[in-house]
Scaffold this motif. Structure first.
Motif, PDB file in Angstrom:
ATOM      1  N   GLU A  19      32.690  49.355  41.854  1.00  0.00           N
ATOM      2  CA  GLU A  19      33.005  48.262  40.929  1.00  0.00           C
ATOM      3  C   GLU A  19      34.502  48.206  40.642  1.00  0.00           C
ATOM      4  N   GLU A  20      35.133  49.350  40.502  1.00  0.00           N
ATOM      5  CA  GLU A  20      36.575  49.391  40.277  1.00  0.00           C
ATOM      6  C   GLU A  20      37.326  48.833  41.490  1.00  0.00           C
ATOM      7  N   GLN A  21      36.864  49.171  42.681  1.00  0.00           N
ATOM      8  CA  GLN A  21      37.491  48.659  43.906  1.00  0.00           C
ATOM      9  C   GLN A  21      37.343  47.137  43.991  1.00  0.00           C
ATOM     10  N   LYS A  22      36.172  46.622  43.625  1.00  0.00           N
ATOM     11  CA  LYS A  22      35.950  45.167  43.635  1.00  0.00           C
ATOM     12  C   LYS A  22      36.889  44.478  42.651  1.00  0.00           C
ATOM     13  N   PHE A  23      37.032  45.054  41.462  1.00  0.00           N
ATOM     14  CA  PHE A  23      37.906  44.472  40.449  1.00  0.00           C
ATOM     15  C   PHE A  23      39.351  44.449  40.946  1.00  0.00           C
ATOM     16  N   LYS A  24      39.805  45.557  41.511  1.00  0.00           N
ATOM     17  CA  LYS A  24      41.169  45.630  42.021  1.00  0.00           C
ATOM     18  C   LYS A  24      41.391  44.628  43.156  1.00  0.00           C
ATOM     19  N   ARG A  28      43.993  41.542  43.127  1.00  0.00           N
ATOM     20  CA  ARG A  28      44.981  41.460  44.208  1.00  0.00           C
ATOM     21  C   ARG A  28      44.860  40.124  44.929  1.00  0.00           C
ATOM     22  N   HIS A  29      43.627  39.704  45.184  1.00  0.00           N
ATOM     23  CA  HIS A  29      43.375  38.411  45.833  1.00  0.00           C
ATOM     24  C   HIS A  29      44.000  37.275  45.033  1.00  0.00           C
ATOM     25  N   ASN A  30      43.778  37.282  43.718  1.00  0.00           N
ATOM     26  CA  ASN A  30      44.307  36.212  42.877  1.00  0.00           C
ATOM     27  C   ASN A  30      45.833  36.228  42.841  1.00  0.00           C
ATOM     28  N   ARG A  31      46.418  37.416  42.857  1.00  0.00           N
ATOM     29  CA  ARG A  31      47.880  37.515  42.881  1.00  0.00           C
ATOM     30  C   ARG A  31      48.424  36.971  44.208  1.00  0.00           C
ATOM     31  N   GLN A 102      44.063  45.935  51.654  1.00  0.00           N
ATOM     32  CA  GLN A 102      45.156  46.578  50.926  1.00  0.00           C
ATOM     33  C   GLN A 102      44.645  47.580  49.905  1.00  0.00           C
ATOM     34  N   VAL A 103      43.579  47.234  49.197  1.00  0.00           N
ATOM     35  CA  VAL A 103      43.014  48.143  48.194  1.00  0.00           C
ATOM     36  C   VAL A 103      42.445  49.391  48.875  1.00  0.00           C
ATOM     37  N   LYS A 104      41.738  49.188  49.991  1.00  0.00           N
ATOM     38  CA  LYS A 104      41.186  50.334  50.713  1.00  0.00           C
ATOM     39  C   LYS A 104      42.286  51.243  51.243  1.00  0.00           C
ATOM     40  N   ALA A 105      43.404  50.636  51.648  1.00  0.00           N
ATOM     41  CA  ALA A 105      44.521  51.417  52.179  1.00  0.00           C
ATOM     42  C   ALA A 105      45.332  52.075  51.059  1.00  0.00           C
ATOM     43  N   GLY A 106      45.081  51.649  49.828  1.00  0.00           N
ATOM     44  CA  GLY A 106      45.797  52.222  48.689  1.00  0.00           C
ATOM     45  C   GLY A 106      47.203  51.691  48.523  1.00  0.00           C
TER      46      GLY A 106
END
Length: 107
Positions: A19-24, A28-31, A102-106
C-alpha cells in the motif's frame, strides 16, 4: 507466538508495504504528470514545480483520477492547448508505468 501468528504478521507487513508503494507511485505519477502539463502550458522552473504540486494536491479531492483529469483538462483548455481526454489518459498510463519503475528502483 505460533507459526500462524507469524505468518499473519508477515502478510500484514507485506500488505502495508504494498500500500505504501502504491501511494508513493501515485504521488510520483501525479508529479510527473504535473511537470508534463506545465511544459505544455509553457511553464518551467519554479512555476512548473508549483504546478506539479497543485496536480498532486488535486488528487486528494476524491478517489480515482477524475479530479486530476478535470483539473488538467481545465487548465489546458484555459490556455488553448488542444489535448483530448483519451490522449491525456494514455499519457497518464505511460507516466504511471514510469512512476512504478522509479519507486521500485528507489529513485
Amino acid at each position: 507466538m505460533t507459526t500462524f501468528d507469524k505468518r499473519e504478521e508477515g502478510f500484514e507487513r507485506k500488505f502495508a508495504f504494498d500500500e505504501e508503494q502504491k501511494f508513493k507511485a501515485k504521488a510520483r505519477h501525479n508529479r510527473l504528470l504535473g511537470m508534463w502539463v506545465a511544459e505544455k502550458l509553457g511553464m518551467s522552473g519554479d512555476a512548473a514545480t508549483a504546478y506539479a504540486k497543485e496536480v498532486v494536491a488535486a488528487d486528494l479531492e476524491e478517489a480515482g483520477d477524475g479530479d486530476v483529469v478535470r483539473k488538467v483538462m481545465g487548465d489546458l483548455a484555459a490556455k488553448g492547448v488542444a489535448l483530448t481526454e483519451p490522449q491525456l489518459r494514455a499519457k497518464m498510463d505511460e507516466l504511471m508505468a514510469q512512476a512504478i519503475a522509479q519507486v521500485k528502483a528507489g529513485t
